[in-house]
Design an enzyme around this catalytic site. Structure first.
Site, PDB file in Angstrom:
ATOM      1  N   ASP A  16       0.815  -1.229   0.000  1.00  0.00           N
ATOM      2  CA  ASP A  16       0.000   0.000   0.000  1.00  0.00           C
ATOM      3  C   ASP A  16       0.844   1.273   0.000  1.00  0.00           C
ATOM      4  OD1 ASP A  16      -2.227  -1.672   0.274  1.00  0.00           O
ATOM      5  OD2 ASP A  16      -2.037  -1.672   2.447  1.00  0.00           O
ATOM      6  N   LYS A  19       2.174   2.233  -5.049  1.00  0.00           N
ATOM      7  CA  LYS A  19       2.807   1.718  -6.277  1.00  0.00           C
ATOM      8  C   LYS A  19       1.910   1.937  -7.486  1.00  0.00           C
ATOM      9  CE  LYS A  19       3.074  -2.458  -4.538  1.00  0.00           C
ATOM     10  NZ  LYS A  19       2.718  -2.179  -3.156  1.00  0.00           N
ATOM     11  N   GLY A  43      -4.347  -4.350  -4.186  1.00  0.00           N
ATOM     12  CA  GLY A  43      -5.384  -3.389  -4.564  1.00  0.00           C
ATOM     13  C   GLY A  43      -4.747  -2.043  -4.841  1.00  0.00           C
ATOM     14  N   HIS A  44      -4.829  -1.625  -6.085  1.00  0.00           N
ATOM     15  CA  HIS A  44      -4.280  -0.320  -6.461  1.00  0.00           C
ATOM     16  C   HIS A  44      -5.430   0.650  -6.644  1.00  0.00           C
ATOM     17  CE1 HIS A  44      -0.415  -1.874  -7.069  1.00  0.00           C
ATOM     18  NE2 HIS A  44      -0.415  -2.085  -8.353  1.00  0.00           N
ATOM     19  N   GLN A 231       2.166  -5.989  -3.164  1.00  0.00           N
ATOM     20  CA  GLN A 231       2.507  -5.987  -1.724  1.00  0.00           C
ATOM     21  C   GLN A 231       3.854  -5.282  -1.480  1.00  0.00           C
ATOM     22  OE1 GLN A 231       1.495  -9.460  -2.912  1.00  0.00           O
ATOM     23  NE2 GLN A 231      -0.558  -8.705  -2.660  1.00  0.00           N
ATOM     24  N   THR A 308      -9.704  -4.802   1.291  1.00  0.00           N
ATOM     25  CA  THR A 308     -10.568  -5.296   2.364  1.00  0.00           C
ATOM     26  C   THR A 308     -11.315  -4.177   3.092  1.00  0.00           C
ATOM     27  OG1 THR A 308      -8.709  -5.148   3.871  1.00  0.00           O
ATOM     28  CG2 THR A 308      -9.076  -7.289   2.835  1.00  0.00           C
ATOM     29  N   ARG A 310     -10.121  -2.398   5.316  1.00  0.00           N
ATOM     30  CA  ARG A 310      -9.649  -2.282   6.706  1.00  0.00           C
ATOM     31  C   ARG A 310      -8.856  -0.989   6.890  1.00  0.00           C
ATOM     32  NH1 ARG A 310      -6.452  -7.813   7.477  1.00  0.00           N
ATOM     33  NH2 ARG A 310      -5.927  -7.335   5.323  1.00  0.00           N
TER      34      ARG A 310
END
Ligand code: IMP
Length: 419
Positions: A16, A19, A43-44, A231, A308, A310
């Site tokens: 996160d 990138k 997730g981008h 990641q 997610t 979060r």
């Protein structure tokens, strides 16, 4: 920024780092953009002309008409999520002229997702529950399915049966199985149901499925390639904060097995770091801030996971961690993101060294226990690091690699190139 022939981008913290935005912006100058490890745990979030795009499996190249996007052989692919992701990009036309999926990539099955969810209920690693770990695990136990295995239905049923048999036993013996099945309404498909679904997904994607390894090799040194790691280095199972890690190699060297391109072909290995530090999921985090301070950063930086939802844990910039990441992944350059958030503060606390057993170290070494490291902080007045140039020089001096890029907002034009 210099015109590189082959560039590799990796996260140099716990993922996160931003990138997606950098890959998307740099993709403009490349012909081919390649993802080579991980799956839809990534997730981008990318803003193009103020339109929010969230990519999980697709490389950022899909947002550029001229780019060929590749899902490489080291990836674990949930084909139904991929179908949905493509459906959501309804204004972008993807054909085999701009998207190729490796026939050797690994297939995430519903059994992997169920196992991930059940395990998570008992172990609390904080995975994304997308089945990533169990899918890579089946690769190692030789029960994995490659995309090419999905086309021959009768052999698919046999292979899937081998994968499912043990899992059915395991599911019923995992503590809290019944409770979780009731709560989450997870339904476990039969092997036939699952095989039919995977077979029809493979047929659906058949025009995209190809030997991407040969395609990349044939184009090496002819076309410009951008390799997009998912990641971050500290989530690598070999060199990261094990067991609180993901299951694919997130260090730069993962590109070699993930798409069979030698690392020496990369003329730039760009690590991405936020101007502070975040992590989602559990696990050690030496420079983590106490809750009250962390929540200020969470709000200012909108630190919520794209996959997610979060809230991310927040901490200050950790230089020993960055120096370790730079060494272990042979980073040639570093890009810093979210300078706009960093700039909001009137003074900066930065972790500059680690104390371990009364000795002081400039970087992390594997003899240290991540949980017991004592971070050493320096307070730096905001005016010292106020401009991007000042901050860039400070980091270059501290980490000893060039910092050619700093970003200061989510849009494509909020990016500062220094060389
Ligand atoms: P998994 O990859 O779903 O197995 O999750 C393992 C660990 O990696 C968990 O702590 C996740 O939160 C973390 N993780 C996986 N993908 C990402 C990502 O793209 N960004 C940040 N953390 C991630």
């Amino acid at each position: 920024m210099k015109n590189y022939q082959n560039m590799l981008i990796v996260g140099s913290q716990w993922g996160d780092e931003g990138k997606g935005k950098i890959t998307d912006t740099l993709a403009e100058n490349f012909d081919i953009v390649v993802r080579y490890q991980g799956g839809n745990n990534a997730g981008h979030t990318i803003y193009v002309k103020n339109k929010k795009r969230v990519l999980h499996l697709l490389p950022s190249g899909v947002l550029h008409e001229h780019c060929m996007s590749i899902l490489g052989q080291g990836m674990v692919v949930d084909l139904s999520s991929l179908k949905e992701e493509i459906r959501q990009l309804d204004d972008i036309t993807l054909t085999n002229k701009n998207l190729k999926i490796s026939n050797q990539a690994w297939v995430v099955t519903p059994y992997h997702q169920i196992l991930d969810a059940l395990r998570e209920a008992n172990s609390q690693i904080g995975t994304t529950k997308k089945g990533i770990g169990p899918c890579y695990e089946d690769r190692a136990t030789r029960r994995g399915l490659k995309i090419r295995d999905l086309f021959d239905y009768s052999s698919l049923v046999k292979k899937l049966d081998l994968q499912a048999k043990e899992k059915f036993c395991l599911f019923h013996h995992l503590p809290e199985y019944k409770k979780i099945v009731e709560e989450t309404k997870i339904s476990i498909p039969s092997v036939e149901e699952c095989a039919k679904n995977l077979h029809s997904l493979a047929e659906y994607f058949s025009s995209f499925i190809d030997d991407t390894s040969k395609y990349l090799w044939d184009n090496l040194d002819k076309k410009r390639m951008l390799f997009e790691g998912a990641q971050g280095i500290l989530l690598d199972p070999d060199v990261g904060t094990y067991p609180y890690v993901t299951s694919s190699n997130t260090i730069a060297q993962g590109v070699m097995s993930g798409c069979t391109i030698p690392i020496e072909k990369m003329d730039c290995i760009l690590g991405i770091s936020k101007c502070y530090t975040t992590r989602v999921g559990n696990g050690p985090f030496p420079s983590e801030l106490p809750t009250a301070q962390a929540s200020i950063l969470q709000k200012l930086g909108n630190e919520v996971g794209a996959t997610t939802g979060r809230v991310r844990r927040c901490g200050v910039l950790d230089l020993p961690l960055l120096r370790y990441a730079a060494r272990i992944s042979s980073l040639t350059h570093l890009a810093l993101t979210k300078f706009d958030v960093f700039q909001e503060f009137s003074h900066h606390q930065i972790c500059t060294q680690y104390r371990w057993k009364n000795e002081v170290y400039d970087q992390y070494w594997p003899f240290m226990d991540w949980e017991k490291i004592e971070p050493i902080y320096e307070e730096i007045p905001a005016q010292t690091l106020q401009s991007m140039e000042n901050f860039q020089h400070y980091i270059e001096e501290q980490v000893k690699i060039p910092v050619p890029i700093i970003t200061f907002g989510p849009n494509r034009d909020q990016i500062f190139y220094n060389r």
